[in-house]
Design a protein around this motif. Structure first.
Motif, PDB file in Angstrom:
ATOM      1  N   ILE A 113     122.983   4.300 -18.797  1.00 21.38           N
ATOM      2  CA  ILE A 113     122.674   3.245 -20.085  1.00 21.38           C
ATOM      3  C   ILE A 113     121.239   3.955 -20.460  1.00 21.38           C
ATOM      4  O   ILE A 113     120.808   3.950 -21.214  1.00 21.38           O
ATOM      5  CB  ILE A 113     123.068   1.996 -19.584  1.00 21.38           C
ATOM      6  CG1 ILE A 113     124.650   1.684 -19.271  1.00 21.38           C
ATOM      7  CG2 ILE A 113     121.865   0.640 -20.117  1.00 21.38           C
ATOM      8  CD1 ILE A 113     125.419   0.691 -18.310  1.00 21.38           C
ATOM      9  N   PHE A 114     120.162   3.654 -19.020  1.00 18.49           N
ATOM     10  CA  PHE A 114     118.891   4.080 -19.176  1.00 18.49           C
ATOM     11  C   PHE A 114     118.593   5.121 -19.938  1.00 18.49           C
ATOM     12  O   PHE A 114     117.602   5.131 -21.108  1.00 18.49           O
ATOM     13  CB  PHE A 114     118.216   3.744 -17.830  1.00 18.49           C
ATOM     14  CG  PHE A 114     116.526   4.779 -18.029  1.00 18.49           C
ATOM     15  CD1 PHE A 114     115.691   3.441 -19.003  1.00 18.49           C
ATOM     16  CD2 PHE A 114     116.594   5.604 -17.925  1.00 18.49           C
ATOM     17  CE1 PHE A 114     114.268   3.879 -18.324  1.00 18.49           C
ATOM     18  CE2 PHE A 114     114.600   5.993 -17.832  1.00 18.49           C
ATOM     19  CZ  PHE A 114     114.190   5.220 -17.932  1.00 18.49           C
ATOM     20  N   SER A 115     119.498   6.448 -19.590  1.00 24.27           N
ATOM     21  CA  SER A 115     119.213   7.493 -20.315  1.00 24.27           C
ATOM     22  C   SER A 115     119.949   7.267 -21.686  1.00 24.27           C
ATOM     23  O   SER A 115     119.298   8.376 -22.675  1.00 24.27           O
ATOM     24  CB  SER A 115     119.345   8.780 -19.219  1.00 24.27           C
ATOM     25  OG  SER A 115     121.015   8.601 -19.551  1.00 24.27           O
ATOM     26  N   ALA A 116     120.805   7.100 -21.979  1.00 15.54           N
ATOM     27  CA  ALA A 116     121.386   7.021 -23.314  1.00 15.54           C
ATOM     28  C   ALA A 116     119.719   6.040 -23.968  1.00 15.54           C
ATOM     29  O   ALA A 116     120.289   5.911 -25.209  1.00 15.54           O
ATOM     30  CB  ALA A 116     122.839   5.804 -23.461  1.00 15.54           C
ATOM     31  N   THR A 117     120.323   4.667 -23.475  1.00 15.79           N
ATOM     32  CA  THR A 117     118.953   3.865 -24.102  1.00 15.79           C
ATOM     33  C   THR A 117     117.406   5.060 -24.467  1.00 15.79           C
ATOM     34  O   THR A 117     116.404   4.610 -25.862  1.00 15.79           O
ATOM     35  CB  THR A 117     118.219   2.443 -22.749  1.00 15.79           C
ATOM     36  OG1 THR A 117     119.368   1.871 -23.210  1.00 15.79           O
ATOM     37  CG2 THR A 117     117.084   2.390 -24.566  1.00 15.79           C
ATOM     38  N   MET A 118     117.258   5.702 -23.983  1.00 11.71           N
ATOM     39  CA  MET A 118     115.589   6.268 -24.178  1.00 11.71           C
ATOM     40  C   MET A 118     115.995   7.973 -25.266  1.00 11.71           C
ATOM     41  O   MET A 118     115.569   7.559 -26.418  1.00 11.71           O
ATOM     42  CB  MET A 118     115.391   7.159 -22.634  1.00 11.71           C
ATOM     43  CG  MET A 118     115.094   6.276 -21.626  1.00 11.71           C
ATOM     44  SD  MET A 118     113.651   5.138 -22.374  1.00 11.71           S
ATOM     45  CE  MET A 118     112.034   6.456 -22.784  1.00 11.71           C
TER      46      MET A 118
ATOM     47  N   ILE B 148     116.741  -1.061 -30.274  1.00 13.56           N
ATOM     48  CA  ILE B 148     117.721  -1.204 -28.966  1.00 13.56           C
ATOM     49  C   ILE B 148     117.417  -1.475 -28.051  1.00 13.56           C
ATOM     50  O   ILE B 148     116.297  -1.072 -27.498  1.00 13.56           O
ATOM     51  CB  ILE B 148     118.014   0.261 -29.476  1.00 13.56           C
ATOM     52  CG1 ILE B 148     118.522   1.355 -30.094  1.00 13.56           C
ATOM     53  CG2 ILE B 148     118.996   0.362 -28.351  1.00 13.56           C
ATOM     54  CD1 ILE B 148     118.813   2.780 -30.157  1.00 13.56           C
TER      55      ILE B 148
ATOM     56  N   TYR C 201     125.694   4.936 -32.559  1.00 15.23           N
ATOM     57  CA  TYR C 201     125.752   5.690 -31.315  1.00 15.23           C
ATOM     58  C   TYR C 201     126.760   6.556 -30.479  1.00 15.23           C
ATOM     59  O   TYR C 201     127.166   7.024 -31.115  1.00 15.23           O
ATOM     60  CB  TYR C 201     125.715   4.611 -30.084  1.00 15.23           C
ATOM     61  CG  TYR C 201     124.628   3.381 -30.643  1.00 15.23           C
ATOM     62  CD1 TYR C 201     123.821   2.959 -30.610  1.00 15.23           C
ATOM     63  CD2 TYR C 201     125.243   2.315 -32.052  1.00 15.23           C
ATOM     64  CE1 TYR C 201     122.887   2.471 -31.787  1.00 15.23           C
ATOM     65  CE2 TYR C 201     124.651   1.365 -32.276  1.00 15.23           C
ATOM     66  CZ  TYR C 201     123.473   0.796 -31.992  1.00 15.23           C
ATOM     67  OH  TYR C 201     122.443   0.045 -32.526  1.00 15.23           O
TER      68      TYR C 201
ATOM     69  N   LEU D 150     118.312   7.183 -27.205  1.00 15.07           N
ATOM     70  CA  LEU D 150     119.044   6.804 -28.533  1.00 15.07           C
ATOM     71  C   LEU D 150     117.021   6.086 -29.071  1.00 15.07           C
ATOM     72  O   LEU D 150     117.089   5.659 -30.372  1.00 15.07           O
ATOM     73  CB  LEU D 150     119.672   5.565 -28.703  1.00 15.07           C
ATOM     74  CG  LEU D 150     121.291   6.025 -28.008  1.00 15.07           C
ATOM     75  CD1 LEU D 150     121.495   4.660 -27.976  1.00 15.07           C
ATOM     76  CD2 LEU D 150     121.768   6.641 -29.615  1.00 15.07           C
ATOM     77  N   ASN D 151     116.471   5.213 -28.219  1.00 11.58           N
ATOM     78  CA  ASN D 151     115.319   5.736 -29.029  1.00 11.58           C
ATOM     79  C   ASN D 151     114.356   6.246 -29.693  1.00 11.58           C
ATOM     80  O   ASN D 151     113.377   6.064 -30.450  1.00 11.58           O
ATOM     81  CB  ASN D 151     114.784   4.395 -27.401  1.00 11.58           C
ATOM     82  CG  ASN D 151     114.827   3.269 -27.710  1.00 11.58           C
ATOM     83  OD1 ASN D 151     115.002   2.367 -28.105  1.00 11.58           O
ATOM     84  ND2 ASN D 151     114.757   2.491 -26.233  1.00 11.58           N
TER      85      ASN D 151
END
Length: 151
Positions: free
Chosen positions: A135-140, A151, A74, A142-143
């Motif tokens: 957090i939203f952009s990092a999750t996107m 995730i 990550y 990473l997905n």
């Protein structure tokens, strides 16, 4: 080329730290400068101060280390904080533009709408919005990068 990049980066970082630090000290030290609009300017100055104090030095440390290939899959906490400060700075700039727009377009409603409490709420909510967007952009990302892992 690389040397000039780091020299320019450090000069800009030092100027950003000095200028924004001076802004915070000036508004904080002068009672008559403590207005609602200046509260938003101080919030922007603090966010930009954090960008200047963290972005260029952390990138330089990564460069000296030979790259920032962190062992975990990550994003590192350094990257997270770097982007968080950048998002917070951008959100503060947008709020300042919105404040000035309201003051110019609807000056009579602005006086009643922008209370000291509302400015405080806006300032704190900007940090939360920047954190949520980060957090939203990092999750996107990473997905999209690791689609097989949940995730």
């Amino acid at each position: 080329m690389g040397t000039w990049f780091w020299i320019l980066g450090w000069i800009l970082s030092i100027l950003k730290i000095a200028g924004n630090g001076f802004t915070v000290l000036l508004v904080g030290g002068q009672r008559r400068l403590r207005t609602k609009t200046n509260a938003l300017i101080v919030s922007l100055a603090v966010a930009d101060f954090c960008v200047g104090a963290f972005v260029a030095p952390s990138l330089f440390v990564c460069h000296i280390r030979g790259g920032c290939n962190w062992p975990q899959p990550y994003a590192s906490w350094v990257d997270f904080i770097r982007w968080l400060f950048a998002y917070a700075s951008t959100m503060n700039l947008c709020s300042l533009a919105l404040d000035r727009y309201m003051a110019v377009v609807k000056p009579l409603k602005y006086v009643n709408f922008m209370t000291a409490r509302r400015v405080t709420q806006l300032t704190f909510s900007l940090g939360l919005i920047a954190l949520g967007f980060m957090i939203f952009s990092a999750t996107m990302v990473l997905n999209l990068t690791f689609p097989s892992q949940v995730i």
